[in-house]
Design a protein around this motif. Structure first.
Motif, PDB file in Angstrom:
ATOM      1  N   GLY A 138       0.818  -1.201   0.000  1.00 32.88           N
ATOM      2  CA  GLY A 138       0.000   0.000   0.000  1.00 32.88           C
ATOM      3  C   GLY A 138       0.853   1.252   0.000  1.00 32.88           C
ATOM      4  N   HIS A 139       0.574   2.148  -0.931  1.00 31.46           N
ATOM      5  CA  HIS A 139       1.378   3.359  -1.060  1.00 31.46           C
ATOM      6  C   HIS A 139       1.257   4.262   0.159  1.00 31.46           C
ATOM      7  CE1 HIS A 139       0.452   1.984  -5.219  1.00 31.46           C
ATOM      8  NE2 HIS A 139       1.753   2.156  -5.346  1.00 31.46           N
ATOM      9  N   TRP A 140       0.056   4.324   0.738  1.00 33.28           N
ATOM     10  CA  TRP A 140      -0.137   5.196   1.888  1.00 33.28           C
ATOM     11  C   TRP A 140       0.641   4.687   3.102  1.00 33.28           C
ATOM     12  CZ3 TRP A 140      -5.450   7.698   1.081  1.00 33.28           C
ATOM     13  CH2 TRP A 140      -5.395   9.068   1.430  1.00 33.28           C
ATOM     14  N   ASN A 141       0.711   3.393   3.259  1.00 32.23           N
ATOM     15  CA  ASN A 141       1.478   2.848   4.381  1.00 32.23           C
ATOM     16  C   ASN A 141       2.956   3.212   4.266  1.00 32.23           C
ATOM     17  OD1 ASN A 141      -0.757   1.598   5.561  1.00 32.23           O
ATOM     18  ND2 ASN A 141      -0.528  -0.221   4.288  1.00 32.23           N
ATOM     19  N   VAL A 142       3.491   3.168   3.046  1.00 31.63           N
ATOM     20  CA  VAL A 142       4.891   3.533   2.834  1.00 31.63           C
ATOM     21  C   VAL A 142       5.097   5.030   3.087  1.00 31.63           C
ATOM     22  CG1 VAL A 142       6.736   3.706   1.105  1.00 31.63           C
ATOM     23  CG2 VAL A 142       5.346   1.627   1.271  1.00 31.63           C
ATOM     24  N   ILE A 143       4.150   5.860   2.660  1.00 30.13           N
ATOM     25  CA  ILE A 143       4.258   7.307   2.904  1.00 30.13           C
ATOM     26  C   ILE A 143       4.346   7.601   4.397  1.00 30.13           C
ATOM     27  CG2 ILE A 143       2.976   9.491   2.793  1.00 30.13           C
ATOM     28  CD1 ILE A 143       1.971   8.616   0.033  1.00 30.13           C
ATOM     29  N   VAL A 144       3.434   7.012   5.175  1.00 29.54           N
ATOM     30  CA  VAL A 144       3.432   7.241   6.619  1.00 29.54           C
ATOM     31  C   VAL A 144       4.735   6.748   7.240  1.00 29.54           C
ATOM     32  CG1 VAL A 144       2.299   6.627   8.795  1.00 29.54           C
ATOM     33  CG2 VAL A 144       0.919   7.200   6.786  1.00 29.54           C
ATOM     34  N   GLY A 145       5.198   5.562   6.813  1.00 27.72           N
ATOM     35  CA  GLY A 145       6.436   5.023   7.353  1.00 27.72           C
ATOM     36  C   GLY A 145       7.641   5.880   7.010  1.00 27.72           C
ATOM     37  N   CYS A 146       7.728   6.341   5.753  1.00 28.91           N
ATOM     38  CA  CYS A 146       8.859   7.168   5.335  1.00 28.91           C
ATOM     39  C   CYS A 146       8.903   8.488   6.091  1.00 28.91           C
ATOM     40  CB  CYS A 146       8.789   7.431   3.835  1.00 28.91           C
ATOM     41  SG  CYS A 146       9.164   6.005   2.789  1.00 28.91           S
TER      42      CYS A 146
END
Length: 421
Positions: free
Chosen positions: A297-305
């Protein structure tokens, strides 16, 4: 370019499946090459811009610094103004046509910069370059809309690696070429290189057939009115702005900050390593994080980054040796490398295809706005509050962006957590 940049075959999916154009892999290769060359051409002037300003008749030291800043920022300013327009025209007339316009316009503008006779002409031509340019952002639109949705993060990560490689190589080329061939000839060489990208774009890129112009106009009373849920797109505009503010707010103080850590003889070299460290980290991580985002999921990566970057900013405010800052900036580049591909992917997955270019154009404008505002804010805070405050304040911005994205993601419902799928 690093080993991440060459276009390897994507994970198995037939070309043209899942919403992708039949020639999307070849389009991606051309877009990476064109974005790399145009970014190199746009950034190679950084090492010698003050020298060129002086060559054009400015003699006072303070005036040289001031005019160099104005000339450098002029391109971002004009590009931010027209990015939504080019995005909308791409939706109406075709993304390939906008890349042809941009590459040809940039080739002409860069050559003309080499013919400037005074600093006013330099600034005017830098403004023109921003108005006519936008190849990298146009490539993002083309790749995002022509690539199969299941491969969007990977493809945009490859493109981001090419763009970041251009940012890394450009200043290096700018430091080598002028002593060899002269400053004006360096601009002519840059224009010629971009013209090669223009020819590759003209003859190699293939775009899927588009609806008739009249039909497209009738279906588009307004881009935002066609988006069922604008929250994801708005969140990505804010995230892109925060990302660029966070990246650029540090730039004005890097050299001064490094001067506190090393001898005066090594300040320039170490400052270059610090700035290059973040770019190198982003090059190495962009495609990998994009591929990871396609799975989790792209949003999960955004939050993690954003969260990891916020944590890494804290020790940067308290380093006691230059090598510590270089390592931390490299790690931060690794964390931030996946953000731009994921931002474009979330927008692509949550807006109708026929207005994707317009919304991605707004996203580009927000990022340019961050590139203009970041150095101003960072320089002001660093000069009036202290350099540690810049790192800590940027940490708060990144953490706030992570919380904001998580809240927006959750309010859309658990059934649509993975980018609305």
């Amino acid at each position: 370019m690093t080993r991440d940049t060459p276009i390897a075959p994507a994970p198995s999916a037939p070309a043209g499946a899942d919403g992708g154009a039949p020639h999307w892999q070849r389009n991606l290769a051309v877009c990476v090459f064109g974005s790399f060359t145009t970014i190199v051409a746009m950034t190679l002037l950084l090492p010698f811009l003050p020298l060129y300003v002086e060559h054009l008749g400015v003699s006072d030291h303070a005036a040289i610094v001031q005019w160099s800043g104005i000339a450098f920022g002029a391109t971002f300013f004009s590009a931010a103004l027209v990015a939504p327009l080019w995005g909308r025209l791409a939706d109406l007339y075709g993304r390939k046509l906008m890349l042809i316009r941009s590459s040809l316009g940039m080739a002409v503008a860069m050559s003309l910069i080499g013919m400037a006779h005074n600093v006013w002409q330099l600034v005017a031509l830098r403004l023109l370059a921003g108005l006519l340019g936008g190849y990298a952002s146009g490539s993002t639109v083309l790749v995002a809309t022509q690539t199969p949705k299941a491969r969007t993060g990977w493809a945009l990560g490859i493109l981001a690696s090419g763009i970041m490689a251009g940012n890394l190589v450009g200043p290096l080329v700018g430091g080598v070429l002028p002593p060899l061939i002269g400053i004006r000839q360096t601009f002519f060489a840059a224009g010629g290189t971009i013209f090669i990208a223009f020819l590759a774009t003209l003859f190699l890129i293939r775009e899927a057939p588009r609806p008739s112009r009249d039909a497209t106009k009738q279906k588009q009373p307004g881009a935002w009115s066609l988006v069922d849920d604008p929250r994801p797109a708005i969140a990505m505009l804010v995230t892109g702005l925060l990302l660029m503010v966070a990246n650029m707010s540090i730039e004005p103080i890097i050299t001064v900050y490094v001067a506190q850590l090393v001898d005066a003889r090594h300040v320039t070299m170490v400052s270059g390593l610090v700035m290059s460290g973040a770019a190198l980290g982003s090059i190495l991580s962009a495609s990998r994080l994009g591929r990871l985002a396609d799975r989790v999921g792209h949003w999960n990566v955004i939050v993690g980054c954003l969260s990891v970057a916020a944590v890494l900013l804290i020790p940067q405010a308290y380093v006691t040796a230059a090598w510590q800052l270089i390592v931390l900036r490299f790690l931060m580049g690794l964390a931030l490398g996946g953000l731009l591909p994921c931002i474009a992917s979330v927008i692509r997955h949550n807006v109708p295809e026929r207005v994707a270019g317009t919304l991605l154009g707004y996203s580009t404008s927000s990022q340019y706005a961050g590139q203009v505002a970041g150095p101003v804010v960072g320089g002001f805070v660093g000069g009036h509050v202290g350099m540690r405050a810049v790192f800590l304040g940027t940490c708060v911005l990144m953490a706030g962006g992570a919380v904001f994205n998580r809240v927006v993601q959750r309010t859309r419902g658990e059934a649509r957590v993975l980018d609305g799928q």
